[in-house]
Motif scaffolding. Sequence first.
Motif, mmCIF file in Angstrom:
data_model
loop_
_atom_site.group_PDB
_atom_site.id
_atom_site.type_symbol
_atom_site.label_atom_id
_atom_site.label_comp_id
_atom_site.label_asym_id
_atom_site.label_seq_id
_atom_site.Cartn_x
_atom_site.Cartn_y
_atom_site.Cartn_z
ATOM 1 N N ALA A 296 -0.813 -10.706 -0.054
ATOM 2 C CA ALA A 296 -1.382 -9.308 0.069
ATOM 3 C C ALA A 296 -0.602 -8.348 1.196
ATOM 4 O O ALA A 296 -0.336 -7.249 0.408
ATOM 5 C CB ALA A 296 -2.718 -9.474 0.741
ATOM 6 N N VAL A 297 -0.071 -8.804 2.107
ATOM 7 C CA VAL A 297 0.774 -7.959 2.931
ATOM 8 C C VAL A 297 1.865 -7.230 2.383
ATOM 9 O O VAL A 297 2.607 -6.179 2.318
ATOM 10 C CB VAL A 297 0.914 -8.549 4.307
ATOM 11 N N ILE A 298 2.750 -8.290 1.626
ATOM 12 C CA ILE A 298 3.841 -7.969 0.815
ATOM 13 C C ILE A 298 3.705 -6.972 -0.111
ATOM 14 O O ILE A 298 4.365 -5.863 -0.301
ATOM 15 C CB ILE A 298 4.644 -9.193 0.262
ATOM 16 N N SER A 299 2.663 -7.334 -0.994
ATOM 17 C CA SER A 299 2.194 -6.123 -2.189
ATOM 18 C C SER A 299 1.678 -5.005 -1.483
ATOM 19 O O SER A 299 2.104 -3.909 -2.224
ATOM 20 C CB SER A 299 1.256 -6.897 -2.874
ATOM 21 N N GLU A 300 1.300 -4.906 -0.295
ATOM 22 C CA GLU A 300 1.078 -3.639 0.264
ATOM 23 C C GLU A 300 2.168 -2.763 0.765
ATOM 24 O O GLU A 300 2.234 -1.664 0.774
ATOM 25 C CB GLU A 300 -0.053 -3.804 1.592
ATOM 26 N N TRP A 301 3.198 -3.648 1.070
ATOM 27 C CA TRP A 301 4.394 -2.790 1.430
ATOM 28 C C TRP A 301 4.772 -1.944 0.211
ATOM 29 O O TRP A 301 5.690 -1.018 0.289
ATOM 30 C CB TRP A 301 5.479 -3.647 1.888
ATOM 31 N N LEU A 302 4.727 -2.349 -0.858
ATOM 32 C CA LEU A 302 4.991 -1.708 -2.152
ATOM 33 C C LEU A 302 4.439 -0.324 -2.174
ATOM 34 O O LEU A 302 5.062 0.623 -2.827
ATOM 35 C CB LEU A 302 4.642 -2.485 -3.442
ATOM 36 N N GLY A 303 3.424 -0.137 -1.529
ATOM 37 C CA GLY A 303 2.664 1.316 -1.571
ATOM 38 C C GLY A 303 1.218 1.052 -1.844
ATOM 39 O O GLY A 303 0.874 0.338 -2.752
ATOM 40 N N ALA A 304 0.498 1.527 -0.912
ATOM 41 C CA ALA A 304 -0.982 1.383 -1.018
ATOM 42 C C ALA A 304 -1.724 2.387 0.061
ATOM 43 O O ALA A 304 -0.890 2.911 0.972
ATOM 44 C CB ALA A 304 -1.333 -0.096 -0.532
ATOM 45 N N LYS A 305 -2.983 2.557 -0.318
ATOM 46 C CA LYS A 305 -3.387 3.607 0.551
ATOM 47 C C LYS A 305 -4.018 2.875 1.968
ATOM 48 O O LYS A 305 -4.113 3.530 2.999
ATOM 49 C CB LYS A 305 -4.777 4.055 -0.010
ATOM 50 N N ALA A 306 -4.104 1.752 1.965
ATOM 51 C CA ALA A 306 -4.677 1.075 3.123
ATOM 52 C C ALA A 306 -4.398 -0.322 2.992
ATOM 53 O O ALA A 306 -3.803 -0.818 2.163
ATOM 54 C CB ALA A 306 -6.271 1.158 3.104
ATOM 55 N N GLY A 307 -4.180 -0.894 4.248
ATOM 56 C CA GLY A 307 -3.929 -2.425 4.370
ATOM 57 C C GLY A 307 -3.030 -2.776 5.478
ATOM 58 O O GLY A 307 -2.631 -1.749 6.092
ATOM 59 N N ILE A 308 -3.139 -4.096 5.929
ATOM 60 C CA ILE A 308 -2.273 -4.207 7.172
ATOM 61 C C ILE A 308 -0.823 -4.035 6.854
ATOM 62 O O ILE A 308 0.069 -3.567 7.718
ATOM 63 C CB ILE A 308 -2.344 -5.811 7.389
ATOM 64 N N GLY A 309 -0.446 -4.333 5.704
ATOM 65 C CA GLY A 309 1.135 -3.964 5.178
ATOM 66 C C GLY A 309 1.373 -2.539 5.486
ATOM 67 O O GLY A 309 2.406 -1.985 5.992
ATOM 68 N N VAL A 310 0.615 -1.551 4.997
ATOM 69 C CA VAL A 310 0.683 -0.113 5.192
ATOM 70 C C VAL A 310 0.472 0.023 6.726
ATOM 71 O O VAL A 310 1.628 0.862 7.234
ATOM 72 C CB VAL A 310 -0.424 0.582 4.483
ATOM 73 N N PHE A 311 -0.390 -0.439 7.514
ATOM 74 C CA PHE A 311 -0.304 -0.136 8.751
ATOM 75 C C PHE A 311 0.926 -0.782 9.571
ATOM 76 O O PHE A 311 1.415 0.178 10.529
ATOM 77 C CB PHE A 311 -1.604 -1.150 9.275
ATOM 78 N N MET A 312 1.491 -1.728 9.056
ATOM 79 C CA MET A 312 2.726 -2.137 9.632
ATOM 80 C C MET A 312 3.617 -1.297 9.332
ATOM 81 O O MET A 312 4.721 -1.028 10.311
ATOM 82 C CB MET A 312 2.994 -3.581 9.106
ATOM 83 N N THR A 313 4.128 -0.675 8.035
ATOM 84 C CA THR A 313 5.187 0.193 7.999
ATOM 85 C C THR A 313 5.108 1.456 8.773
ATOM 86 O O THR A 313 6.139 1.858 9.132
ATOM 87 C CB THR A 313 5.108 0.536 6.358
ATOM 88 N N LEU A 314 3.886 1.815 8.624
ATOM 89 C CA LEU A 314 3.610 3.123 9.455
ATOM 90 C C LEU A 314 4.091 2.866 11.174
ATOM 91 O O LEU A 314 4.833 3.679 11.647
ATOM 92 C CB LEU A 314 2.247 3.649 9.369
ATOM 93 N N ALA A 315 3.454 1.505 11.453
ATOM 94 C CA ALA A 315 3.739 1.277 13.157
ATOM 95 C C ALA A 315 5.377 1.191 13.294
ATOM 96 O O ALA A 315 5.832 1.841 14.348
ATOM 97 C CB ALA A 315 2.923 0.203 13.417
ATOM 98 N N SER A 316 5.986 0.495 12.596
ATOM 99 C CA SER A 316 7.203 0.168 12.601
ATOM 100 C C SER A 316 8.105 1.529 12.601
ATOM 101 O O SER A 316 9.291 1.607 13.268
ATOM 102 C CB SER A 316 7.754 -0.932 12.025
ATOM 103 N N SER A 317 7.874 2.298 11.506
ATOM 104 C CA SER A 317 8.738 3.656 11.477
ATOM 105 C C SER A 317 8.387 4.407 12.682
ATOM 106 O O SER A 317 9.367 5.411 12.950
ATOM 107 C CB SER A 317 8.377 4.283 9.984
ATOM 108 N N SER A 318 7.330 4.509 13.254
ATOM 109 C CA SER A 318 7.281 5.308 14.346
ATOM 110 C C SER A 318 7.324 4.558 15.724
ATOM 111 O O SER A 318 6.832 5.087 16.665
ATOM 112 C CB SER A 318 5.667 6.003 14.197
ATOM 113 N N PHE A 319 7.952 3.624 15.702
ATOM 114 C CA PHE A 319 8.587 2.703 16.834
ATOM 115 C C PHE A 319 7.256 2.353 17.691
ATOM 116 O O PHE A 319 7.091 2.151 18.841
ATOM 117 C CB PHE A 319 9.427 3.559 17.620
ATOM 118 N N ARG A 320 6.017 2.263 17.152
ATOM 119 C CA ARG A 320 4.760 1.611 17.728
ATOM 120 C C ARG A 320 4.689 0.096 17.539
ATOM 121 O O ARG A 320 4.146 -0.590 17.041
ATOM 122 C CB ARG A 320 3.390 2.244 17.034
#
Lengths: 244, 255
Positions: B191-215
């Motif tokens: 599920a997390v990997i599939s969310e990395w592909l692009g999704a509106k919500a999900g832990i995967g999305v949260f993670m991508t956002l967090a790491s790109s803003s160094f949180r």
Amino acid sequence: MIQLSVNSLTKSFDSNRVLSNLSFQVNEGEFVSILGPSGSGKSTIFNLIGGMLLPDEGSITLGNVEISGKRGSISYMPQTPSLMPWRTTLQNVLLGQEIMGKADPETARKMLQKAGLGDYENAFPHELSGGMKQRAAFIRALLSPQPIILLDEPFSALDELTRLDMQKWLLDIWNEHKPTILFVTHNIEEAIYLSDRILILGSKPAKVVQEFKVPFGRPRMEGIFLDKNFLECKRSIHHALKNH
Amino acid sequence: MINVFRKGWRPAAVLLLLFILWEMAVNLAEVPAWLLPPPTDIIQEAVMGWEGFRPHLQSTVLLSLCGFAIGTAIGLLTAVILHLLPFIRESIYPLLILSQNVPIIVLAPLLVVWFGFGILPKLIVITLVCFFPITVAALDGFRQTPGELRHYMLMAGAGRGQLFWKLELPYSLPSLFSGLKISATYSVMGAVISEWLGAKAGIGVFMTLASSSFRTDRVFVAIFAIMLLSLLFFGGILLAERLLIKWKSRESGRK
Ligand SMILES: Nc1ncnc2c1ncn2[C@@H]1O[C@H](COP(=O)(O)OP(=O)(O)OP(=O)(O)O)[C@@H](O)[C@H]1O
Ligand SMILES: [Mg+2]
């Protein structure tokens, strides 16, 4: 009345001829034993009657119907209890009926009660002793709707004392229900104690070398083990086995 | 419950010790928080940011449950078909094993190209990682039925259907549950990997956002959430196993 009739049965595995021209009959309500050395082809006979194997030659009829190659025509109790570990004792003894059609739990309960397994109705097989498992396996065969029961060395894995117990119990049950039984064993005393008739099998290839009528009436008491006639029977059977 | 406590205290103690060491090391070496935040920061972020994190968590839970359900159904169906039709088994099974060698990371973007950003490619990814362990476990279970039980069933006149329902299926349950446990944890991963592909919500999305803003603290919140979720799924399967395979648990309880 003839129930099961095996006529000139021949069976080979590749070049290994196991049965050659084997014939015998079992009458209705009769207890017949097949006695033969290990590897002589006793289980093969059962597999043929049970329809698991096809004979090379010969025929097998049950009440005038040809049954070679037809599975499910006979009721069967194997050497190991072969109870399903996920079924309770009650569910296990009903399995034979279930496979053939309708299960009747009431009769099964009564029979378990009589066999001393009443308290173990809801126990799983691993909670039963070896003797209890064999009892359950036999009740399963007895409850199955087929007209003849084949037992393949059912007590050979039990210790001496349990075996005696089981033999006595089997005789009691047999006296009550009088099922037709074909019983395989390589224990001479067991064969004499239990059966009406003994078929002595010679090996390689197996055929009936002698038929032996047991001279004891029914019901049989344990005391006959010490009877002079009993020893006499034992001796002549031993002799027949030795000479082949 | 007491049993869980008795068995669980050792790993829990080790974990606690690890956290304490981590906290001390980060403080002593004065590691900047964007590189490696101390556990207390992560806990704080988890509590403070809970409202923002919850929708992502919910979305991932829903996605993995759906994917797991579909994966299980397809995995079981595949196993039954392969088992009952030996001809198909011989021609398909090797290909199935081969299919598992295609890395999901490579396949996932392709799925997006083919199916867009909707829920379909995500479910396909989870199904792909979930179904295989179940198929293999169920097939093994079906095929390992003891010869003596099979012989009895056949002698007693059982047909192919009865052989399957009364022997092979119940016999395979313990094995099947091993497969389910693996798949349940994989499904969160998928599920997390599939969310990395692009999704509106999900832990995967949260993670991508967090790491790109160094949180980095948020990345760790996501990591721990994934671990907890996997553990929870695993526990759920364990519970179902206990309830469904009573004969087995009583057996091992006696030993
Ligand atoms: N499926 C088979 N394929 C090949 N050979 C077989 C097969 N089944 C039995 N045999 C052979 O047939 C012979 C008789 O075997 P069988 O199992 O019938 O003996 P048995 O009298 O039941 O022996 P035991 O008392 O040890 O159970 C053996 O030599 C065995 O190797
Ligand atoms: Mg045998």
